[in-house]
Motif scaffolding. Structure first.
Motif, PDB file in Angstrom:
ATOM      1  N   ARG A  17       0.838  -1.220   0.000  1.00 35.78           N
ATOM      2  CA  ARG A  17       0.000   0.000   0.000  1.00 35.78           C
ATOM      3  C   ARG A  17       0.862   1.256   0.000  1.00 35.78           C
ATOM      4  O   ARG A  17       0.533   2.248  -0.653  1.00 35.78           O
ATOM      5  CB  ARG A  17      -0.931  -0.003   1.211  1.00 35.78           C
ATOM      6  CG  ARG A  17      -2.069  -0.963   1.073  1.00 35.78           C
ATOM      7  CD  ARG A  17      -3.038  -0.840   2.239  1.00 35.78           C
ATOM      8  NE  ARG A  17      -4.101  -1.803   2.101  1.00 35.78           N
ATOM      9  CZ  ARG A  17      -4.551  -2.581   3.073  1.00 35.78           C
ATOM     10  NH1 ARG A  17      -4.045  -2.474   4.290  1.00 35.78           N
ATOM     11  NH2 ARG A  17      -5.518  -3.432   2.861  1.00 35.78           N
ATOM     12  N   CYS A  20       2.070   1.864  -3.441  1.00 39.07           N
ATOM     13  CA  CYS A  20       0.984   2.481  -4.219  1.00 39.07           C
ATOM     14  C   CYS A  20       0.844   3.963  -3.901  1.00 39.07           C
ATOM     15  O   CYS A  20       0.617   4.774  -4.813  1.00 39.07           O
ATOM     16  CB  CYS A  20      -0.347   1.790  -3.932  1.00 39.07           C
ATOM     17  SG  CYS A  20      -0.495   0.167  -4.648  1.00 39.07           S
ATOM     18  N   VAL A  23       3.328   5.854  -5.790  1.00 43.31           N
ATOM     19  CA  VAL A  23       2.934   5.938  -7.205  1.00 43.31           C
ATOM     20  C   VAL A  23       1.873   7.016  -7.379  1.00 43.31           C
ATOM     21  O   VAL A  23       1.983   7.890  -8.254  1.00 43.31           O
ATOM     22  CB  VAL A  23       2.423   4.573  -7.719  1.00 43.31           C
ATOM     23  CG1 VAL A  23       1.810   4.709  -9.114  1.00 43.31           C
ATOM     24  CG2 VAL A  23       3.553   3.542  -7.710  1.00 43.31           C
ATOM     25  N   LYS A  24       0.843   6.970  -6.550  1.00 45.08           N
ATOM     26  CA  LYS A  24      -0.270   7.921  -6.661  1.00 45.08           C
ATOM     27  C   LYS A  24       0.168   9.353  -6.387  1.00 45.08           C
ATOM     28  O   LYS A  24      -0.413  10.293  -6.932  1.00 45.08           O
ATOM     29  CB  LYS A  24      -1.406   7.518  -5.733  1.00 45.08           C
ATOM     30  CG  LYS A  24      -2.096   6.252  -6.194  1.00 45.08           C
ATOM     31  CD  LYS A  24      -3.169   5.808  -5.236  1.00 45.08           C
ATOM     32  CE  LYS A  24      -3.797   4.516  -5.725  1.00 45.08           C
ATOM     33  NZ  LYS A  24      -4.851   4.028  -4.856  1.00 45.08           N
ATOM     34  N   VAL A  60       3.380  -4.848  -7.532  1.00 44.85           N
ATOM     35  CA  VAL A  60       2.459  -4.065  -6.690  1.00 44.85           C
ATOM     36  C   VAL A  60       1.565  -3.194  -7.557  1.00 44.85           C
ATOM     37  O   VAL A  60       0.347  -3.124  -7.333  1.00 44.85           O
ATOM     38  CB  VAL A  60       3.249  -3.223  -5.665  1.00 44.85           C
ATOM     39  CG1 VAL A  60       2.354  -2.199  -4.990  1.00 44.85           C
ATOM     40  CG2 VAL A  60       3.908  -4.125  -4.626  1.00 44.85           C
ATOM     41  N   LYS A  61       2.136  -2.553  -8.571  1.00 42.74           N
ATOM     42  CA  LYS A  61       1.331  -1.696  -9.446  1.00 42.74           C
ATOM     43  C   LYS A  61       0.215  -2.492 -10.117  1.00 42.74           C
ATOM     44  O   LYS A  61      -0.907  -1.998 -10.261  1.00 42.74           O
ATOM     45  CB  LYS A  61       2.206  -1.066 -10.532  1.00 42.74           C
ATOM     46  CG  LYS A  61       3.016   0.114 -10.078  1.00 42.74           C
ATOM     47  CD  LYS A  61       3.781   0.642 -11.274  1.00 42.74           C
ATOM     48  CE  LYS A  61       4.550   1.884 -11.006  1.00 42.74           C
ATOM     49  NZ  LYS A  61       5.285   2.342 -12.197  1.00 42.74           N
ATOM     50  N   CYS A  65      -2.430  -1.399  -6.838  1.00 43.45           N
ATOM     51  CA  CYS A  65      -2.738  -0.011  -7.187  1.00 43.45           C
ATOM     52  C   CYS A  65      -3.871   0.033  -8.205  1.00 43.45           C
ATOM     53  O   CYS A  65      -3.741  -0.506  -9.301  1.00 43.45           O
ATOM     54  CB  CYS A  65      -1.500   0.678  -7.762  1.00 43.45           C
ATOM     55  SG  CYS A  65      -0.080   0.682  -6.667  1.00 43.45           S
ATOM     56  N   HIS A  66      -4.957   0.667  -7.821  1.00 42.83           N
ATOM     57  CA  HIS A  66      -6.107   0.765  -8.734  1.00 42.83           C
ATOM     58  C   HIS A  66      -6.478   2.195  -8.950  1.00 42.83           C
ATOM     59  O   HIS A  66      -6.344   3.046  -8.180  1.00 42.83           O
ATOM     60  CB  HIS A  66      -7.304   0.010  -8.180  1.00 42.83           C
ATOM     61  CG  HIS A  66      -7.017  -1.438  -7.983  1.00 42.83           C
ATOM     62  ND1 HIS A  66      -6.962  -2.334  -9.020  1.00 42.83           N
ATOM     63  CD2 HIS A  66      -6.733  -2.149  -6.867  1.00 42.83           C
ATOM     64  CE1 HIS A  66      -6.692  -3.540  -8.542  1.00 42.83           C
ATOM     65  NE2 HIS A  66      -6.544  -3.452  -7.223  1.00 42.83           N
TER      66      HIS A  66
END
Length: 66
Positions: A17, A20, A23-24, A60-61, A65-66
């Protein structure tokens, strides 16, 4: 992947998480990879290569990650 990366499933999910979140937040790819390496190293997996860290980020992506 090393099974030790998910020896503690709850901890592995928390770490994923956090990847993610990086990334976000739009952090640079090198930072995301470096942070993933730092998060997942230790314990039963004393060290990871940069390539392994990159594989973790990719996994993980595609799964968290959504």
């Amino acid at each position: 992947m090393d099974a030790g990366l998910v020896a503690n499933e709850g901890r592995a999910v928390d770490r994923a998480r956090n990847v993610c979140l990086d990334v976000k937040e739009g952090k640079p790819a090198a930072t995301i990879q470096g942070n993933a390496k730092a998060r997942f190293e230790g314990g039963t997996v004393p060290s990871l290569t940069d390539d392994q860290a990159a594989e973790i980020v990719t996994a993980v992506k595609s799964s968290f990650c959504h």
